[in-house]
Every structure is written in structure tokens, then in C-alpha cells.
Design a protein around this motif. Structure first.
Motif, mmCIF file in Angstrom:
data_model
loop_
_atom_site.group_PDB
_atom_site.id
_atom_site.type_symbol
_atom_site.label_atom_id
_atom_site.label_comp_id
_atom_site.label_asym_id
_atom_site.label_seq_id
_atom_site.Cartn_x
_atom_site.Cartn_y
_atom_site.Cartn_z
ATOM 1 N N ALA A 1 13.089 19.022 -1.136
ATOM 2 C CA ALA A 1 13.085 17.588 -0.793
ATOM 3 C C ALA A 1 14.498 17.119 -0.511
ATOM 4 N N TYR A 2 14.582 15.966 0.140
ATOM 5 C CA TYR A 2 15.869 15.307 0.319
ATOM 6 C C TYR A 2 15.994 14.186 -0.710
ATOM 7 N N ILE A 3 17.214 14.022 -1.248
ATOM 8 C CA ILE A 3 17.473 12.860 -2.099
ATOM 9 C C ILE A 3 18.573 12.052 -1.416
ATOM 10 N N LEU A 4 18.256 10.797 -1.119
ATOM 11 C CA LEU A 4 19.264 9.913 -0.531
ATOM 12 C C LEU A 4 19.882 9.083 -1.647
ATOM 13 N N TYR B 1 20.992 9.893 -10.310
ATOM 14 C CA TYR B 1 20.897 10.979 -9.347
ATOM 15 C C TYR B 1 20.534 12.309 -10.019
ATOM 16 N N TYR B 2 21.259 12.658 -11.089
ATOM 17 C CA TYR B 2 21.019 13.966 -11.704
ATOM 18 C C TYR B 2 19.656 14.034 -12.386
ATOM 19 N N THR B 3 19.170 12.891 -12.868
ATOM 20 C CA THR B 3 17.843 12.887 -13.468
ATOM 21 C C THR B 3 16.793 13.154 -12.390
ATOM 22 N N VAL B 4 16.943 12.478 -11.246
ATOM 23 C CA VAL B 4 16.017 12.712 -10.133
ATOM 24 C C VAL B 4 16.138 14.160 -9.647
ATOM 25 N N LEU B 5 17.386 14.615 -9.494
ATOM 26 C CA LEU B 5 17.616 15.983 -9.028
ATOM 27 C C LEU B 5 16.905 17.000 -9.932
#
Lengths: 313, 443
Positions: free
Chosen positions: B360-363, B346-350
Motif C-alpha cells: 500500500a501507499y501511505i501519504l 505514521y509509524y503506527t499506520v506503517l
């Protein structure tokens, strides 16, 4: 009463793998590299033999790399656009003891180089540099099954280390490596059971365990390093306890992982230390062969290894 | 070694008197082994048996608290040799040695920089723990430097001095901070031990040799000084790793109480890279407190990140709350990316979505903390799981498109996911690093 030291003696020993063949062994290399052979946990010199130091191999590609950050590209200058010049620079200027060439240019998305061209490149590389070679496919299974046998044949008798064999794609590579007198890298996805299973499958095909190196797959510092760290500790403990099917040396693709990190793109110092600390932490968990990218990170890790092994051999 | 229920049973009166509240002595013994009841519940236990059981209830490596108030931290209480056996518990403290020979301005500036060494990684705060002041000059200069520390940092302190009188003066002005004293050695242990006892302060015991170290801690225990940290001095790297390993084994495998304390490792390297690598080795191999000199943020971040990795509980991967997260000023057309609830994923994508500067939204799908490929293999990040998450997370109420970006590594689920969820599936890059370029192209 004196304090009694707690000493651990192990029945098992990690197998010894030699990379490269000199003239007398049927090859044309100027030097060979030997890894493994220890019967002690990493760096506990007082408990057992640690006959060989961890060794750094410089990673080069058969094409100019596309996704490497500038911090990394600039360390090699113009040479990086010509793989043969790049290889020579690693050996002559950075004193690489062996090279790890990734055949990225054979990937369907990165030039789709033919098996003939890949073989030609390996022949040229072998004539340009005299250090032993590690040859890695592009990661496209179908294409690797075409180009790796061609590369293997082009390097026949040079006792290269070729990879990576994976659980559902190893037979073609094992057959080539057997025929041409090389050793193999067996890759498992941070999973000790698959590592063991794959070693058994490969040795069942007739390639001795002394010709296998385990790639446990790693994460960089801050990116899952601890998973590989513990898998390696567990595998090494099993090997030393006598499990021959896990008693292979480890190879870790340090540079590839470290330079993917966000931190490595912050500053050149941050990138170098990220690669160096990823490397030394995995030396602590038992790696024998480190594939690295930045010459300065490689040099720092070499200094560290020298410090560790000073007066120990 | 911990005693089993049966070992403990042999030490009990075996009368089944039930005064402890259990039907039999054996049942009571089993609970004692689990450390769920106190031995005091047995009114008839012999004093010998009681002392054995009390000793075994103590941690093999004593928990030591350094500093006071908000910045205090614990080290010790470790129970395993390898993190996969359970976990490493109390992260090694990372501290900085400052010498009193620096000018006032230099000390202030150094402290200002050290105070700023705070980082956030995968949702956790990483920070440094301690400042050690080393005496090279005379007593009056040392005291001035101690005052500078008191005024310019709230971090716990360590006082390093061979001059007992100066040390005592320093303790008097800094005692509220509970400074760690360095160090008790063969020639001064009685005096410095008395100082530690008088002011109730933790003390480093230093001897090159492990047996000598054991004798010193016994002497100090005899004087009533029990808050100790062990140091075997500056040595070549491999020798130091050997000492730290041996001390951990003595405590855990031999229950050697005299060596059952956290350890200290001081790194003496002028090159920041070598310093970080050596500090890293000591963090991985059992040091409770590691002291360095370098304070560059790139060096310290790498050391603290390694500490975070090594001290992560292998049984409990760092997880985040699985739900829909918005990044930046999102609107009804903002892209939606899906990933796991493993913190690192998650934090890498964030981080990459933030870097792209595209809202953007991250699900984050509940994969019980597994990463993308592991969760996919375990069928926790497949078409069913993602569809379910899409239904319940409320994303349909905040967007007006039906596009979903999935990680490149799970491209194979696109068809199934498209059929089940009704979303149009767009295969994103394999590595998060490719997200900014990908999102820009999408726009």
C-alpha cells in the motif's frame, strides 16, 4: 555548612472524592474508596500530606468484549462471557476494591441496548457485588445521554463515579449525577485549558468541585504517554499553587490504551508490562484512579503501590 | 540561578571602553547573559567578577561522558525539574549488573543477549548503554570476568569492587574503555579518588545522606577528581525518589556545585515487572544512570520506550518527512492511506500496513508533527491540506484508481475532501489496529 534541603510547601490541596456509599450513607456498598486530598507533588511524602493511595479499578463491560486480545481474554476464562460472573471474579478472585463498568453494549454498533436494559443491568450488578462502581458510557454521545441518566437513577444513592462528561456534552450527565448523588468524570483531550473550563462549567451547574474527577485522556507507553504525563504535571502544579478549578483527582484509562498497542499483542509478558509501566509512570505524574484490564498487571501495580506507601501512612 | 544581564552589568567595569566590540558595557552584559560571547573579551574585568561569571557559565549539572569510542554516551547537563519547562536533555543510561560469581559460559551468554538488546521505535534506535561488573569473588576471578567483558561486549563498562587492589588491576587492563568506577565512600575516597585521577576515569560517589555526599564530592574535587556521579545507595522506592528529586533541586535551585552531578540509581528487584516499574520511576525522576539485572527483551523494551517518551522534546514532536511512502511491492492498484507526519501516527499506520501484508501507499501530510485529531482541530489535516498534498506528492502518477482511505476519526471531512480532491473517500478504522482487517476486507 549543612546542606539545606529544598522543601516546597504548597497553598493548594487536591480535593477529596469518595466513591461508594455504605448503608449508613444511604447506599448498599460494603466498602468505599477515597482518593485525592494530597497537598504535595506525587510521592514526595516528606513535603506534604498524601492521605490516599492511588487505587486500581478493574474494567468490565456489560457485554462480552469483542476487540480484546487473547492474552487478556484468557486471564478471565469463561466468566468474561457473562458480565455478572466477570464482575464477581474480579471482586472475589482478584480482590478488586472497585469496578469500572463500561456500557459498551448500549452503543448503536454493539447491540444498541435500551436505557431500560442498561438500568436493569446496573441494578443487577449492584446486587451481585458490594464494591463501589464507576459507570462509563459507550462513547456515543447521543446514546450516552439516554442510558447514563437511566444508569444513574438505577444506582441512586450509591455514590458512583459516572462519565464521561465532555466539553460539548455535559449538561444531561451533570443533571443526573446531581439528582442521584453521584460524582462525575470530566474528560478533556490532553488539554489543561479545556480541563479547567469543563470543571468550571460543571461546578456552575451546582455540582461541587469535590464531586469531579478529571480524565486527562492518556496515551499508552510508547503511544503519546508523555503528553498526558506533562499535562498532568502542569495541572497538578497549578492545583497545588491554589487553582481550585484544577484541583480534582485524576482518573486514567490505562488498560484501554495499553492493550491497543502493537506490543501488547506480541506476548502476554509484553502486554502485562506495557499496561503496568503505563500505570506506574502515570502514578508518577499524579493519577489517583487507574482503570486496568489484566489482573496480573493490576496485581503488579498494586505491589508497586504497596512498596511506595510502606511506612508512609 | 542564572544571572540576568543587569546582574552581570553590575560586575563589569562600566567604562563603556568598547574594547569588547560592543558600544556599552550593558550591551556586552546582555550578550553574556545569552552566553553568545566569552567574558575574555573584556580586558578590564576583575578576577573576582571573572570567577563569578565563569562559574555561572558552567552547567548546573555537569555533563559526564561514559565509555569510549562509538558506544560512549553523555549524561547530565539537565536544566529543568519538569519536562514541560523545556525538555530533559541527555537520556538516562540503562545498564546491567553482572556478578563475577556466574560461570564463564553464563557471563558470555548474558553479554550476548545484552548486546542484542536493540530496538527501533517510531524511527529511532533504542539501545542499552552499559555493563557493570560486580565483584563477589576473589581478585583473580574478578580479573577473569573483566577480560570476559572486554572480549564479549563493546558497551561501556562500570567496575564495582570494594577491593582496591583488584580494582586497580581491572582498571589497568580495561583503561582504554574508560570504565566508570564504583564507588568512593567515606572510608576509601582518597585511595579510589587517586585511582580515578591517575587513569582519568569517572567515579561514583556513594553516601546514604545528601549532606555526607556533598562533603565527599568536595573532598574529591580538592583532590582534583571532577568527573563524578552521585549515588545515595539502595533505599525504599519513595526514599530514592525523594533523594533524586532533592539532588536535582540542589543543583538547579540552589546552584549547589558540590551536588551538581548526574545521579545513579540501582534497582534491586528480582521480579522483572517490579524491576521495570522501579527503573521507570527513576528514569522519570531524574536518574542519569539506572542499573538493572533483568535482560529479557520485553522488559528492556518497555524501559527504553519509557525513556524515549520522557526524553522527547515537548516543543518538537517527532516528525517524519511529509511525502508519499510505499510499503511492500506496490502496483498501480495498491490502496492509498493518508495520515499525518507525526512520527507516532505514521509509524503506527506503517506497522499495521506491514502486518496486513498488503502492499500500500501511505501519504504523510505535513501537519507540523501534529497527530490526526489535533491537526484536524488546527485545520492542518482538513480537505484543503490533504488535497494540496495529493496534488504535489505524485500519487496520481503511480496509481490508476482514485480511492483514498482516511482515518476514521476524521470521517467528517469526507464530503469536503471528495469535492475538493476528486478522490473517492473511504473512511478507514478509527484505530490503526483495525487496518489489517480493513485492508483485507477491501481486497
Amino acid at each position: 555548612m549543612e546542606t539545606q534541603l529544598v522543601l516546597e510547601k504548597w497553598p493548594g490541596v487536591v480535593s477529596t472524592v469518595v466513591i461508594g456509599a455504605k448503608k449508613e450513607a444511604g447506599g448498599s456498598r460494603g466498602n468505599t474508596v477515597t482518593i485525592g486530598g494530597q497537598n504535595s507533588l506525587p510521592l514526595l511524602f516528606k513535603e506534604g500530606a498524601i492521605p490516599h493511595k492511588p487505587i486500581i479499578a478493574f474494567e468490565i463491560w456489560d457485554i462480552a468484549p469483542q476487540d480484546w486480545p487473547d492474552e487478556l481474554i484468557s486471564a478471565y476464562g469463561k466468566a468474561i462471557n457473562d458480565p455478572l460472573a466477570w464482575a464477581e471474579k474480579c471482586v472475589n478472585e482478584f480482590k478488586a476494591e472497585l469496578l469500572c463498568v463500561k456500557m459498551q453494549g448500549t452503543h448503536p454498533d454493539f447491540g444498541n441496548k435500551s436505557p431500560e436494559k442498561a438500568a436493569k443491568f446496573i441494578s443487577l450488578l449492584l446486587s451481585k457485588v458490594r464494591v463501589p462502581l464507576i459507570i462509563i458510557g459507550s462513547g456515543d454521545d447521543a446514546k450516552d445521554n439516554l442510558i447514563l441518566p437511566a444508569c444513574s437513577e438505577a444506582a441512586r444513592g450509591e455514590r458512583c463515579l459516572i462519565g464521561c462528561a465532555v466539553q460539548d456534552n455535559y449538561k444531561t450527565l451533570v443533571a443526573s449525577v446531581l439528582a442521584d448523588g453521584h460524582s462525575i468524570i470530566a474528560e478533556s483531550p490532553i488539554d489543561i485549558n479545556i480541563a479547567k473550563q469543563l470543571n468550571i462549567l460543571i461546578s456552575d451547574m451546582g455540582l461541587s468541585l469535590e464531586r469531579i474527577v478529571i480524565n486527562p485522556t492518556i496515551g499508552a507507553l510508547g503511544y503519546g504517554l508523555e503528553y498526558a504525563y506533562s499535562i498532568m504535571e502542569r495541572a497538578r502544579l497549578a492545583a497545588l499553587s491554589g487553582d481550585k478549578t484544577l484541583a480534582s483527582p485524576f482518573i486514567c484509562f490505562i488498560g484501554q490504551e495499553a492493550w491497543k498497542s502493537k506490543e501488547a499483542r506480541v506476548s502476554v509478558e509484553q502486554g502485562i508490562i506495557w499496561e503496568a509501566l503505563t500505570a506506574t509512570s502515570l502514578i508518577q505524574s499524579g493519577t489517583d484512579l487507574l482503570i486496568m484490564r489484566h489482573p496480573q498487571a493490576a496485581q503488579k501495580v498494586n505491589n508497586y503501590i504497596e512498596n511506595l506507601f510502606k511506612d508512609k501512612e | 540561578m542564572a544571572l540576568s544581564g543587569l546582574d552581570i552589568y553590575k560586575l563589569l567595569p562600566k567604562t563603556n571602553c568598547r574594547q569588547c566590540g560592543f558600544a556599552t558595557c550593558l550591551a556586552f552584559a546582555m550578550q553574556l547573559a545569552k552566553k553568545t560571547v566569552a567574558i575574555e573579551k573584556c580586558p578590564f574585568i576583575s578576577p573576582e567578577a571573572k570567577s563569578i561569571l565563569e562559574a555561572q557559565a558552567l552547567p548546573a549539572i555537569k555533563l559526564i561522558t561514559l565509555g569510549s569510542q562509538e558506544s560512549k554516551f553523555d549524561i547530565g547537563n539537565e536544566t529543568v525539574m519538569f519536562r514541560h519547562e523545556e525538555k530533559f536533555r541527555n537520556p538516562a543510561g540503562v545498564g546491567f549488573i553482572i556478578e563475577d560469581g556466574l560461570s564463564d559460559t553464563e557471563i558470555r551468554e548474558r553479554l550476548r543477549k545484552i548486546n542484542q538488546l536493540k530496538f527501533e521505535r517510531v524511527g529511532q534506535q533504542l539501545s542499552v548503554n552499559l555493563v557493570a561488573l560486580k565483584q563477589n569473588k576473589d581478585a583473580s576471578r574478578y580479573l577473569e570476568a573483566v577480560k570476559l567483558l572486554l572480549d564479549n561486549t563493546t558497551l561501556p563498562m562500570m567496575l564495582m569492587s570494594k577491593d582496591l587492589a583488584a580494582l586497580k588491576q581491572a582498571v589497568i587492563i580495561s583503561q582504554e574503555r574508560k570504565p566508570l568506577l564504583y564507588s568512593a565512600q567515606q572510608e576509601n575516597f582518597a585511595q579510589i579518588g587517586a585511582l580515578a585521577k591517575e587513569f582519568q576515569l569517572p567515579l561514583v560517589v556513594m553516601a546514604q545522606d545528601i549532606d555526607q555526599l556533598r562533603r565527599l564530592t568536595k573532598e574529591l574535587n580538592g583532590l582534583g577528581v571532577n568527573e563524578l556521579i552521585l549515588d545515595t545507595g539502595i533505599k525504599p522506592l519513595a526514599d530514592k525518589i525523594w533523594d533524586l528529586t532533592q539532588l536535582r533541586r540542589q543543583a538547579l535551585k540552589r546552584s549547589n556545585r558540590a551536588l551538581g552531578y548526574p545521579t545513579l540509581a540501582i534497582v534491586e528487584q528480582t521480579d522483572p515487572y517490579l524491576e521495570a516499574m522501579e527503573a521507570g520511576a527513576y528514569i522519570a525522576k531524574y536518574a542519569g544512570l539506572v542499573l538493572i539485572k533483568g535482560w529479557s527483551s520485553w522488559e528492556v523494551l518497555s524501559i527504553l520506550t519509557l525513556r524515549q517518551n520522557i526524553y522527547t522534546d515537548p516543543q518538537k514532536p517527532l516528525q517524519i518527512d511529509p511525502k508519499l511512502y510505499s510499503v511492500g511491492q506496490v502496483n498501480r492498484d495498491s490502496p492509498v492511506l493518508v495520515t499525518t507526519n507525526f512520527s507516532l501516527s505514521y509509524y503506527t499506520v506503517l506497522g499495521e500496513v506491514e502486518a496486513s501484508k498488503i502492499p500500500a501507499y501511505i501519504l504523510s501530510v505535513d501537519t507540523q508533527g501534529m497527530s490526526v485529531l489535533t491537526a484536524w482541530a488546527a485545520e492542518k489535516f482538513n480537505a484543503e491540506a490533504i488535497t494540496k498534498s495529493l496534488e504535489t506528492c505524485g500519487v496520481k502518477e503511480v496509481i490508476r484508481h482514485k480511492d483514498l482511505i482516511i482515518p476514521g476519526y476524521v470521517a467528517m471531512i469526507s464530503g469536503d475532501l471528495q469535492d475538493q480532491s476528486g478522490f473517492r473517500i473511504i473512511v478507514g478504522p478509527k484505530e490503526a489496529a483495525g487496518i489489517p482487517a480493513f485492508l483485507k476486507k477491501l481486497n
